[in-house]
Design a protein around this motif. Structure first.
Motif, PDB file in Angstrom:
ATOM      1  N   PHE A 162       1.708  -5.400 -42.723  1.00 14.96           N
ATOM      2  CA  PHE A 162       2.369  -4.609 -41.691  1.00 14.96           C
ATOM      3  C   PHE A 162       1.529  -3.386 -41.342  1.00 14.96           C
ATOM      4  O   PHE A 162       1.269  -3.120 -40.166  1.00 14.96           O
ATOM      5  CB  PHE A 162       3.756  -4.169 -42.177  1.00 14.96           C
ATOM      6  CG  PHE A 162       4.500  -3.314 -41.190  1.00 14.96           C
ATOM      7  CD1 PHE A 162       5.238  -3.902 -40.180  1.00 14.96           C
ATOM      8  CD2 PHE A 162       4.455  -1.933 -41.272  1.00 14.96           C
ATOM      9  CE1 PHE A 162       5.923  -3.123 -39.257  1.00 14.96           C
ATOM     10  CE2 PHE A 162       5.134  -1.142 -40.361  1.00 14.96           C
ATOM     11  CZ  PHE A 162       5.867  -1.737 -39.353  1.00 14.96           C
ATOM     12  N   SER A 163       1.083  -2.648 -42.357  1.00 16.04           N
ATOM     13  CA  SER A 163       0.303  -1.429 -42.126  1.00 16.04           C
ATOM     14  C   SER A 163      -0.974  -1.717 -41.355  1.00 16.04           C
ATOM     15  O   SER A 163      -1.300  -1.029 -40.384  1.00 16.04           O
ATOM     16  CB  SER A 163      -0.049  -0.765 -43.461  1.00 16.04           C
ATOM     17  OG  SER A 163       1.103  -0.425 -44.167  1.00 16.04           O
ATOM     18  N   VAL A 164      -1.697  -2.727 -41.785  1.00 20.39           N
ATOM     19  CA  VAL A 164      -2.951  -3.063 -41.121  1.00 20.39           C
ATOM     20  C   VAL A 164      -2.669  -3.681 -39.749  1.00 20.39           C
ATOM     21  O   VAL A 164      -3.392  -3.434 -38.787  1.00 20.39           O
ATOM     22  CB  VAL A 164      -3.794  -4.007 -42.006  1.00 20.39           C
ATOM     23  CG1 VAL A 164      -5.070  -4.422 -41.308  1.00 20.39           C
ATOM     24  CG2 VAL A 164      -4.135  -3.313 -43.325  1.00 20.39           C
ATOM     25  N   GLY A 165      -1.587  -4.447 -39.646  1.00 23.68           N
ATOM     26  CA  GLY A 165      -1.217  -5.062 -38.376  1.00 23.68           C
ATOM     27  C   GLY A 165      -0.923  -4.047 -37.288  1.00 23.68           C
ATOM     28  O   GLY A 165      -1.177  -4.297 -36.109  1.00 23.68           O
ATOM     29  N   LEU A 166      -0.387  -2.886 -37.675  1.00 22.19           N
ATOM     30  CA  LEU A 166      -0.149  -1.833 -36.685  1.00 22.19           C
ATOM     31  C   LEU A 166      -1.450  -1.421 -36.007  1.00 22.19           C
ATOM     32  O   LEU A 166      -1.512  -1.276 -34.789  1.00 22.19           O
ATOM     33  CB  LEU A 166       0.486  -0.602 -37.343  1.00 22.19           C
ATOM     34  CG  LEU A 166       1.971  -0.669 -37.635  1.00 22.19           C
ATOM     35  CD1 LEU A 166       2.402   0.569 -38.415  1.00 22.19           C
ATOM     36  CD2 LEU A 166       2.779  -0.807 -36.370  1.00 22.19           C
ATOM     37  N   GLY A 167      -2.480  -1.244 -36.813  1.00 23.53           N
ATOM     38  CA  GLY A 167      -3.776  -0.852 -36.262  1.00 23.53           C
ATOM     39  C   GLY A 167      -4.400  -1.940 -35.415  1.00 23.53           C
ATOM     40  O   GLY A 167      -4.892  -1.688 -34.308  1.00 23.53           O
ATOM     41  N   ILE A 168      -4.355  -3.169 -35.899  1.00 20.92           N
ATOM     42  CA  ILE A 168      -4.924  -4.291 -35.151  1.00 20.92           C
ATOM     43  C   ILE A 168      -4.156  -4.499 -33.851  1.00 20.92           C
ATOM     44  O   ILE A 168      -4.733  -4.811 -32.812  1.00 20.92           O
ATOM     45  CB  ILE A 168      -4.899  -5.578 -36.005  1.00 20.92           C
ATOM     46  CG1 ILE A 168      -5.805  -5.442 -37.220  1.00 20.92           C
ATOM     47  CG2 ILE A 168      -5.279  -6.799 -35.182  1.00 20.92           C
ATOM     48  CD1 ILE A 168      -7.277  -5.428 -36.932  1.00 20.92           C
ATOM     49  N   GLY A 169      -2.852  -4.330 -33.892  1.00 16.98           N
ATOM     50  CA  GLY A 169      -2.019  -4.555 -32.714  1.00 16.98           C
ATOM     51  C   GLY A 169      -2.295  -3.600 -31.577  1.00 16.98           C
ATOM     52  O   GLY A 169      -1.896  -3.859 -30.444  1.00 16.98           O
ATOM     53  N   MET A 170      -2.954  -2.488 -31.847  1.00 16.47           N
ATOM     54  CA  MET A 170      -3.242  -1.517 -30.793  1.00 16.47           C
ATOM     55  C   MET A 170      -4.411  -1.939 -29.917  1.00 16.47           C
ATOM     56  O   MET A 170      -4.703  -1.302 -28.924  1.00 16.47           O
ATOM     57  CB  MET A 170      -3.451  -0.136 -31.389  1.00 16.47           C
ATOM     58  CG  MET A 170      -2.146   0.433 -31.887  1.00 16.47           C
ATOM     59  SD  MET A 170      -2.293   2.124 -32.343  1.00 16.47           S
ATOM     60  CE  MET A 170      -0.797   2.316 -33.274  1.00 16.47           C
ATOM     61  N   GLN A 171      -5.074  -3.019 -30.293  1.00 18.63           N
ATOM     62  CA  GLN A 171      -6.058  -3.615 -29.395  1.00 18.63           C
ATOM     63  C   GLN A 171      -5.272  -4.442 -28.374  1.00 18.63           C
ATOM     64  O   GLN A 171      -4.108  -4.728 -28.565  1.00 18.63           O
ATOM     65  CB  GLN A 171      -6.993  -4.532 -30.169  1.00 18.63           C
ATOM     66  CG  GLN A 171      -7.754  -3.840 -31.281  1.00 18.63           C
ATOM     67  CD  GLN A 171      -8.594  -4.831 -32.057  1.00 18.63           C
ATOM     68  OE1 GLN A 171      -9.167  -5.746 -31.493  1.00 18.63           O
ATOM     69  NE2 GLN A 171      -8.640  -4.650 -33.358  1.00 18.63           N
ATOM     70  N   GLU A 172      -5.916  -4.817 -27.304  1.00 14.24           N
ATOM     71  CA  GLU A 172      -5.226  -5.674 -26.334  1.00 14.24           C
ATOM     72  C   GLU A 172      -5.175  -7.076 -26.899  1.00 14.24           C
ATOM     73  O   GLU A 172      -6.186  -7.772 -26.959  1.00 14.24           O
ATOM     74  CB  GLU A 172      -5.933  -5.644 -24.988  1.00 14.24           C
ATOM     75  CG  GLU A 172      -5.626  -4.401 -24.200  1.00 14.24           C
ATOM     76  CD  GLU A 172      -6.009  -4.542 -22.747  1.00 14.24           C
ATOM     77  OE1 GLU A 172      -5.708  -5.584 -22.141  1.00 14.24           O
ATOM     78  OE2 GLU A 172      -6.619  -3.596 -22.252  1.00 14.24           O
ATOM     79  N   ILE A 173      -3.979  -7.483 -27.323  1.00 15.20           N
ATOM     80  CA  ILE A 173      -3.796  -8.793 -27.936  1.00 15.20           C
ATOM     81  C   ILE A 173      -2.667  -9.524 -27.207  1.00 15.20           C
ATOM     82  O   ILE A 173      -1.600  -8.959 -26.985  1.00 15.20           O
ATOM     83  CB  ILE A 173      -3.455  -8.655 -29.432  1.00 15.20           C
ATOM     84  CG1 ILE A 173      -4.593  -7.972 -30.183  1.00 15.20           C
ATOM     85  CG2 ILE A 173      -3.186 -10.021 -30.044  1.00 15.20           C
ATOM     86  CD1 ILE A 173      -4.315  -7.775 -31.644  1.00 15.20           C
ATOM     87  N   ARG A 174      -2.910 -10.770 -26.875  1.00 20.76           N
ATOM     88  CA  ARG A 174      -1.898 -11.589 -26.206  1.00 20.76           C
ATOM     89  C   ARG A 174      -0.871 -12.080 -27.222  1.00 20.76           C
ATOM     90  O   ARG A 174      -1.147 -12.147 -28.416  1.00 20.76           O
ATOM     91  CB  ARG A 174      -2.571 -12.764 -25.515  1.00 20.76           C
ATOM     92  CG  ARG A 174      -3.603 -12.299 -24.471  1.00 20.76           C
ATOM     93  CD  ARG A 174      -4.190 -13.454 -23.806  1.00 20.76           C
ATOM     94  NE  ARG A 174      -3.071 -14.108 -23.119  1.00 20.76           N
ATOM     95  CZ  ARG A 174      -3.160 -14.704 -21.956  1.00 20.76           C
ATOM     96  NH1 ARG A 174      -4.316 -14.753 -21.363  1.00 20.76           N
ATOM     97  NH2 ARG A 174      -2.125 -15.265 -21.391  1.00 20.76           N
TER      98      ARG A 174
END
Length: 181
Positions: A22-34
């Motif tokens: 979850f923690s790391v996913g927050l950071g990754i999710g801030m990229q433009e991801i479909r």
């Protein structure tokens, strides 16, 4: 009554393991991801959270505490590197990233956030808990929490615009430092 306590313990452990994703996913999710990519990332992270403790069960007897420490340090350094790359990418507008959550980058991401479940897998074999149930819960919770984090990050990306990748990189870098120290 003991079975209920064991199930609750497994669910709490699964939630705790999923919080890394979850923690790391927050950071990754801030990229433009479909949304399709978010779905795939969550599934891959969940599968890694199933396979890593399973492998830990079988290889646990062969690994020493030193090897586990090296894996944790490598995980922290990798998270810092990904975070730094995202921060750097904010200032240097390039079309491609060094490590995006696709292909090998996705596998590295999933491996990194599931390393702690490997060591849990080692201890599962020794504790005698319902191993199959525990491992399946690890995968389920990690998948759901990763999806949730990526969706939150995706929404935040649209709110913050260009600064979202900087914020995401800062979160990953900070989480990498937390793993290291």
């Amino acid at each position: 009554m003991s079975a209920i306590g064991e199930v609750l313990s497994i669910l709490c452990l699964a939630f705790a393991l999923g919080m890394d994703a979850f923690s790391v996913g927050l950071g990754i999710g801030m990229q433009e991801i479909r949304l399709k990519r978010i779905f795939l990332i969550g599934l891959i992270v969940g599968l890694f959270h199933i396979f890593m403790p399973f492998i830990g069960l079988f290889l646990g007897a062969f690994l020493s505490k030193q090897m586990e420490g090296i894996a944790i340090i490598a995980s922290g350094l990798l998270l810092c590197a990904i975070g730094f790359q995202m921060i750097f990418h904010t200032f240097i507008k390039k079309e491609s990233q060094i490590l995006a959550p696709v292909g090998v980058g996705l596998l590295i991401f999933a491996f990194t956030v599931s390393l702690d479940s490997f060591s849990i897998g080692i201890s599962l074999g020794l504790s005698g808990v319902a191993t199959a149930f525990a491992i399946m819960m690890f995968g389920l919770f990690s998948t759901l929490l990763t999806w949730f984090a990526l969706l939150i990050g995706r929404r935040t990306h649209h709110l913050l615009g260009a600064y979202s990748e900087f914020l995401g990189g800062t979160i990953l870098f900070g989480f990498g430092l937390l793993v290291l120290f």
